[in-house]
Design a protein around this motif. Structure first.
Motif, PDB file in Angstrom:
ATOM      1  N   HIS A 242       0.795  -1.231   0.000  1.00 43.53           N
ATOM      2  CA  HIS A 242       0.000   0.000   0.000  1.00 43.53           C
ATOM      3  C   HIS A 242       0.827   1.281   0.000  1.00 43.53           C
ATOM      4  O   HIS A 242       0.265   2.368  -0.207  1.00 43.53           O
ATOM      5  N   GLU A 243       2.129   1.184   0.257  1.00 45.13           N
ATOM      6  CA  GLU A 243       2.898   2.423   0.356  1.00 45.13           C
ATOM      7  C   GLU A 243       2.910   3.176  -0.971  1.00 45.13           C
ATOM      8  O   GLU A 243       2.773   2.589  -2.045  1.00 45.13           O
ATOM      9  N   LEU A 244       3.128   4.486  -0.894  1.00 42.28           N
ATOM     10  CA  LEU A 244       2.860   5.386  -2.019  1.00 42.28           C
ATOM     11  C   LEU A 244       4.078   5.723  -2.864  1.00 42.28           C
ATOM     12  O   LEU A 244       3.978   6.534  -3.786  1.00 42.28           O
ATOM     13  N   GLY A 245       5.236   5.151  -2.561  1.00 41.70           N
ATOM     14  CA  GLY A 245       6.417   5.382  -3.386  1.00 41.70           C
ATOM     15  C   GLY A 245       6.791   6.841  -3.469  1.00 41.70           C
ATOM     16  O   GLY A 245       6.934   7.526  -2.456  1.00 41.70           O
ATOM     17  N   GLU A 246       6.942   7.360  -4.683  1.00 42.04           N
ATOM     18  CA  GLU A 246       7.341   8.758  -4.876  1.00 42.04           C
ATOM     19  C   GLU A 246       6.306   9.739  -4.344  1.00 42.04           C
ATOM     20  O   GLU A 246       6.617  10.901  -4.087  1.00 42.04           O
ATOM     21  N   GLU A 247       5.075   9.269  -4.175  1.00 41.87           N
ATOM     22  CA  GLU A 247       4.007  10.159  -3.689  1.00 41.87           C
ATOM     23  C   GLU A 247       3.875  10.135  -2.172  1.00 41.87           C
ATOM     24  O   GLU A 247       2.947  10.729  -1.619  1.00 41.87           O
ATOM     25  N   SER A 248       4.797   9.432  -1.492  1.00 39.59           N
ATOM     26  CA  SER A 248       4.758   9.412  -0.029  1.00 39.59           C
ATOM     27  C   SER A 248       4.876  10.830   0.525  1.00 39.59           C
ATOM     28  O   SER A 248       5.528  11.696  -0.066  1.00 39.59           O
ATOM     29  N   TYR A 249       4.208  11.072   1.638  1.00 38.76           N
ATOM     30  CA  TYR A 249       4.217  12.381   2.320  1.00 38.76           C
ATOM     31  C   TYR A 249       3.720  13.506   1.406  1.00 38.76           C
ATOM     32  O   TYR A 249       4.148  14.656   1.513  1.00 38.76           O
ATOM     33  N   GLY A 250       2.806  13.181   0.502  1.00 39.94           N
ATOM     34  CA  GLY A 250       2.247  14.203  -0.376  1.00 39.94           C
ATOM     35  C   GLY A 250       3.075  14.497  -1.605  1.00 39.94           C
ATOM     36  O   GLY A 250       2.774  15.431  -2.359  1.00 39.94           O
ATOM     37  N   GLY A 251       4.153  13.732  -1.834  1.00 39.60           N
ATOM     38  CA  GLY A 251       5.013  13.959  -2.994  1.00 39.60           C
ATOM     39  C   GLY A 251       6.109  14.968  -2.710  1.00 39.60           C
ATOM     40  O   GLY A 251       6.105  15.677  -1.704  1.00 39.60           O
ATOM     41  N   GLN A 252       7.055  15.048  -3.629  1.00 35.16           N
ATOM     42  CA  GLN A 252       8.224  15.910  -3.442  1.00 35.16           C
ATOM     43  C   GLN A 252       7.896  17.378  -3.748  1.00 35.16           C
ATOM     44  O   GLN A 252       7.262  17.685  -4.746  1.00 35.16           O
ATOM     45  N   TYR A 253       8.343  18.264  -2.857  1.00 39.30           N
ATOM     46  CA  TYR A 253       8.136  19.695  -3.023  1.00 39.30           C
ATOM     47  C   TYR A 253       9.456  20.409  -3.319  1.00 39.30           C
ATOM     48  O   TYR A 253       9.492  21.387  -4.047  1.00 39.30           O
ATOM     49  N   TYR A 254      10.539  19.905  -2.714  1.00 44.14           N
ATOM     50  CA  TYR A 254      11.885  20.446  -2.945  1.00 44.14           C
ATOM     51  C   TYR A 254      12.764  19.370  -3.568  1.00 44.14           C
ATOM     52  O   TYR A 254      12.433  18.178  -3.517  1.00 44.14           O
ATOM     53  N   GLU A 255      13.889  19.800  -4.123  1.00 44.07           N
ATOM     54  CA  GLU A 255      14.888  18.866  -4.628  1.00 44.07           C
ATOM     55  C   GLU A 255      16.159  19.003  -3.799  1.00 44.07           C
ATOM     56  O   GLU A 255      16.517  20.094  -3.353  1.00 44.07           O
ATOM     57  N   SER A 256      16.840  17.880  -3.611  1.00 45.14           N
ATOM     58  CA  SER A 256      18.093  17.898  -2.851  1.00 45.14           C
ATOM     59  C   SER A 256      19.207  18.512  -3.679  1.00 45.14           C
ATOM     60  O   SER A 256      19.268  18.332  -4.897  1.00 45.14           O
ATOM     61  N   LEU A 257      20.092  19.221  -3.004  1.00 46.21           N
ATOM     62  CA  LEU A 257      21.319  19.650  -3.656  1.00 46.21           C
ATOM     63  C   LEU A 257      22.204  18.429  -3.888  1.00 46.21           C
ATOM     64  O   LEU A 257      22.119  17.452  -3.146  1.00 46.21           O
ATOM     65  N   PRO A 258      23.056  18.446  -4.909  1.00 50.27           N
ATOM     66  CA  PRO A 258      24.015  17.345  -5.086  1.00 50.27           C
ATOM     67  C   PRO A 258      24.820  17.162  -3.801  1.00 50.27           C
ATOM     68  O   PRO A 258      25.068  18.119  -3.060  1.00 50.27           O
ATOM     69  N   LYS A 259      25.245  15.934  -3.541  1.00 52.46           N
ATOM     70  CA  LYS A 259      25.850  15.611  -2.249  1.00 52.46           C
ATOM     71  C   LYS A 259      27.010  16.523  -1.883  1.00 52.46           C
ATOM     72  O   LYS A 259      27.083  17.037  -0.763  1.00 52.46           O
ATOM     73  N   GLU A 260      27.948  16.750  -2.796  1.00 47.29           N
ATOM     74  CA  GLU A 260      29.104  17.580  -2.467  1.00 47.29           C
ATOM     75  C   GLU A 260      28.686  19.020  -2.174  1.00 47.29           C
ATOM     76  O   GLU A 260      29.230  19.669  -1.282  1.00 47.29           O
ATOM     77  N   GLU A 261      27.697  19.501  -2.911  1.00 47.39           N
ATOM     78  CA  GLU A 261      27.239  20.867  -2.692  1.00 47.39           C
ATOM     79  C   GLU A 261      26.544  20.991  -1.347  1.00 47.39           C
ATOM     80  O   GLU A 261      26.753  21.965  -0.613  1.00 47.39           O
ATOM     81  N   ARG A 262      25.713  20.006  -1.015  1.00 48.16           N
ATOM     82  CA  ARG A 262      25.018  20.119   0.270  1.00 48.16           C
ATOM     83  C   ARG A 262      25.975  19.941   1.445  1.00 48.16           C
ATOM     84  O   ARG A 262      25.804  20.578   2.491  1.00 48.16           O
ATOM     85  N   ARG A 263      27.009  19.131   1.284  1.00 46.47           N
ATOM     86  CA  ARG A 263      27.992  19.009   2.350  1.00 46.47           C
ATOM     87  C   ARG A 263      28.761  20.328   2.526  1.00 46.47           C
ATOM     88  O   ARG A 263      29.129  20.694   3.637  1.00 46.47           O
ATOM     89  N   GLY A 264      28.976  21.040   1.411  1.00 46.35           N
ATOM     90  CA  GLY A 264      29.619  22.343   1.506  1.00 46.35           C
ATOM     91  C   GLY A 264      28.765  23.339   2.271  1.00 46.35           C
ATOM     92  O   GLY A 264      29.260  24.097   3.118  1.00 46.35           O
ATOM     93  N   VAL A 265      27.460  23.350   1.983  1.00 50.08           N
ATOM     94  CA  VAL A 265      26.547  24.248   2.694  1.00 50.08           C
ATOM     95  C   VAL A 265      26.471  23.860   4.171  1.00 50.08           C
ATOM     96  O   VAL A 265      26.519  24.713   5.064  1.00 50.08           O
ATOM     97  N   LEU A 266      26.374  22.564   4.428  1.00 47.11           N
ATOM     98  CA  LEU A 266      26.290  22.096   5.811  1.00 47.11           C
ATOM     99  C   LEU A 266      27.525  22.478   6.617  1.00 47.11           C
ATOM    100  O   LEU A 266      27.424  22.865   7.785  1.00 47.11           O
ATOM    101  N   SER A 267      28.696  22.374   6.002  1.00 44.87           N
ATOM    102  CA  SER A 267      29.922  22.711   6.727  1.00 44.87           C
ATOM    103  C   SER A 267      29.950  24.184   7.118  1.00 44.87           C
ATOM    104  O   SER A 267      30.603  24.565   8.091  1.00 44.87           O
ATOM    105  N   GLU A 268      29.221  25.009   6.384  1.00 43.96           N
ATOM    106  CA  GLU A 268      29.174  26.435   6.707  1.00 43.96           C
ATOM    107  C   GLU A 268      28.122  26.753   7.762  1.00 43.96           C
ATOM    108  O   GLU A 268      28.324  27.628   8.603  1.00 43.96           O
TER     109      GLU A 268
END
Length: 732
Positions: A242-268
């Motif tokens: 029964h789980e909703l796959g990509e539509e879980s939690y109402g579907g995606q609203y934002y997109e993730s930054l690429p891993k290296e970019e988000r780690r750069g932001v997180l480090s700051e």
């Protein structure tokens, strides 16, 4: 940009029962074995959560008669790591007799005092003077009329237990095999309710506890364990359909930054966050940004679901009333906007927590606990969890990961529900939970402190890293030789039983110490190393630089211009670069910090043949004073000046030891081991001091540790000699 999607989450669990492993074991050992199996998978049970029991016939130590004894996981234990001493033992009949005592307390109409009074009665039921305090769930196990009971917090089951139509789903999935009990706080009353439910539903094999978890039983321990897995798998099968796959939690609203970019932001931003939540107590952080986590955080419904908080008591104790969700758009907003939202979000969270505390507390409340969040969710970046040490922050991440799975399942088959704020308060501020916190040993001197040790691959730095861990510190072992740094981390983690310092490439999953490569003469290398430290732990409090370079003279006794440059690059400029880069983290945190630089007695004692080294160390001494002025008042900067430390030093390879022995015309046998030759040289150096004792690594480590600690909280700009008493180095 990366879009995080998880089509399928719910999985089956397989039995790990091995008949050969339990063959010949006594009943308590079998209980430990069963508990360890159930606790080995966070999908089945959270760290420190759930409990198991066995009712066993034992010989009464006074009467010699056979009596029934309940062995149950004790308070504060963890199923995965539990051993025999983690289980309480109680006379079963005495526990049953407490029902009449409870009825008298209950007549007062005050449920919480009645529950607290019953907990005070458990020690009177102790069998054979067992010192382990019983769990508050003891009545659940005692009042169930079966020999073996498992109480777990499986993600698929809690998903059903927190759905608004959970009881209907239970009947659809299990038929008459299970019964349902609405949410009740763990304790004596819940134990009585389970007993009553079993009497009213003869033949049931388990009960789903609304908003809480699963409890099931059997008269055979293997069957009990395998029944737990079977019931979990039935729920998992249903939810996976029964789980909703990509539509879980109402579907995606934002997109993730690429891993290296988000780690750069997180480090700051991590030092920025850590500084604001650590005004009362410092915290160590953990980042989690796997696909499941990101799919939830980036979803349309995440803000609303996060605001509801968790339901399972074990989840709630770790994750607090709710996480902090930061509504930042990684595609349209910059880091400065993110920092502003973090600051305003933290301010609002603290105000909300104070309101929750004041509205829910009784007339004589316990003191309010730290009002800062332990879980922070940021779209595009991930989940950041906080704890008093790395282990606690990782467990908090584990708990909220389970909560994410729970919400995923509940929202796929109904609507997720959470317990009321009053119920949440009554658990968080339950006298029994407060008492459990008070029973915990006092924190170590360096608990909550992140310390970067530069030069940790050998010598003083390696010994210091171990010393700091002993005092509760969280350590980043940095060295020019990355393999040596990693070896230091691995050796220490093996000693304290925590495995490897860096699991694969995901440094955020590190333990209390990590090993990293770092060339302090290269600013980019220092920046990258510190970035990894921040990603691993959330910030930096203290720095100890033990790295140094002794330029080896040519055969004619001269030191080349290049060697001169290298000596000053490592011993002076390298310390400046490290301080300059860590200063950015210290400024963002706005917390107290400390730095210790290892110089040398040679800085004030002129010697023939070591001009480049001696003058560079003299410059390092003055750098300490300059840095003390620059980094005041938040950060103290001091130095330790050892005389020659031969033991374990990378600056004393065999060739240099032999050259020094030859220089001082000391007899030696070239066939001797390097350690023997080092000892001979160390004894010679000791003979030149007032104490006439070799200078040891541990003595340097103790001095550095003391300067980093609160013992010297009003000392800055000074160099402490640890040289055995060199008269030429006396202050003048």
């Amino acid at each position: 940009m990366a879009k995080s999607t998880v089509e399928s989450y719910f999985r089956k669990v397989e039995s790990k029962w091995n008949a050969q492993e339990v063959k010949g074991k006594d009943p308590l050992a079998r209980l430990v074995y069963r508990s360890n199996l159930l606790g080995s998978d966070a999908y089945i049970n959270n760290t420190g959560g759930g409990n198991t029991s066995s009712k066993v016939m034992e010989e009464d130590p006074i009467t010699g008669e056979e009596v029934e004894v309940l062995w149950v996981k004790g308070s504060g234990g963890d199923l995965r790591t539990a051993t025999k001493p983690n289980f309480a033992s109680l006379y079963q009949q005495r526990l049953l007799d407490l029902q009449e005592v409870y009825a008298n307390f209950e007549n007062t109409g005050l449920k919480t005092p009645a529950e607290d009074k019953m907990t005070e009665m458990y020690p009177h039921c102790t069998f054979n003077l067992n010192p382990r305090a019983p769990s508050i769930d003891t009545p659940l196990h005692s009042f169930i009329p079966y020999k073996f009971v498992d109480h777990t917090h499986p993600v698929p089951i809690i998903a059903i237990a927190t759905a608004d139509n959970g009881e209907e789903l239970m009947k659809e999935i299990y038929g008459d095999r299970l019964a349902w009990v609405d949410w009740m706080r763990p304790g004596f009353e819940l134990g009585l309710k389970l007993e009553e439910t079993i009497e009213e539903n003869p033949g049931i094999e388990g009960i789903i506890l609304g908003g809480h978890g699963l409890i099931n039983w059997s008269n055979d321990d293997k069957e009990c364990y395998e029944l737990s897995l079977e019931l979990i798998n039935q729920a998992a099968d249903y939810l996976s359909e029964h789980e909703l796959g990509e539509e879980s939690y109402g579907g995606q609203y934002y997109e993730s930054l690429p891993k290296e970019e988000r780690r750069g932001v997180l480090s700051e931003i991590l030092p920025h966050i850590r500084g604001q939540i650590s005004k009362e107590n410092k915290f160590i952080g953990t980042i989690q940004d796997d696909d499941l986590t990101m799919q939830f955080i980036n979803s349309k419904d995440a803000p609303e679901l996060a605001e509801l908080g968790t339901s399972c008591p074990d989840h709630f104790i770790r994750t607090k009333i709710k996480p902090l969700y930061i509504g930042w758009d990684p595609q349209d907003e910059d880091i400065d906007q993110l920092k502003d939202k973090i600051s305003s979000g933290l301010k609002q969270y603290r105000e909300d927590y104070i309101e929750y505390y004041e509205n829910c507390s009784p007339e004589d409340p316990f003191d309010m606990r730290d009002p800062n969040p332990t879980v922070i969710l940021i779209p595009g970046l991930g989940m950041i969890t906080w704890g008093k040490n790395k282990s606690e922050s990782r467990v908090t991440a584990e708990f909220y990961t389970a909560a994410i799975g729970v919400m995923r399942g509940a929202e796929s088959v109904g609507n997720y529900t959470a317990i009321s704020k009053q119920e949440a308060y009554d658990i968080e501020y339950w006298a029994l939970e407060i008492a459990k916190l008070k029973r915990m040993p006092p924190e170590d001197e360096l608990s909550r402190q992140v310390i970067a040790v530069v030069g940790a691959g050998s010598g003083i730095g390696k010994d210091l890293s171990s010393r700091l861990i002993e005092e509760g510190g969280t350590v980043a072992a940095l060295d020019l030789d990355q393999e040596a740094a990693q070896e230091t981390a691995d050796e220490i983690l093996d000693e304290i039983g925590m495995g490897i310092g860096v699991a694969g490439s995901d440094i955020s999953g590190s333990g209390d110490i990590i090993g990293l490569g770092c060339d302090i003469t290269d600013r980019e290398s220092v920046q990258e190393a510190l970035k990894q430290v921040v990603i691993a732990y959330g910030g930096v409090d203290n720095v100890a630089v033990t790295a140094g370079l002794y330029p080896t003279p040519d055969k004619d006794g001269t030191v080349s211009d290049a060697a001169w440059d290298k000596s000053f690059a490592v011993n002076v400029k390298g310390n400046h670069i490290v301080a300059d880069e860590v200063a950015n983290i210290w400024e963002a945190q706005d917390l107290q910090g400390s730095m210790v630089i290892t110089t040398s007695a040679n800085a004030v004692v002129p010697k023939a043949g070591s001009m480049a080294y001696d003058t560079s160390k003299s410059a390092a001494n003055h750098l300490i004073r300059e840095l003390a002025i620059r980094l005041a008042p938040k950060v103290r900067v001091n130095g330790v000046a050892p005389a020659t430390v031969v033991e374990g030093s990378s600056m004393f390879p065999r060739d240099r030891v032999i050259a020094s022995l030859t220089k001082y015309r000391l007899d030696f046998d070239e066939d001797d081991s390097t350690e023997v030759l080092r000892d001979k040289l160390a004894d010679f150096y000791a003979g030149r001091t007032l104490t006439e004792r070799p200078i040891e690594l541990s003595q340097q480590s103790e001095a550095i540790y003391s300067l980093l600690s609160s013992r010297f909280e009003n000392t800055t700009g000074h160099i402490i000699p640890v040289d055995g008493g060199l008269t030429d180095a006396f202050l003048r």
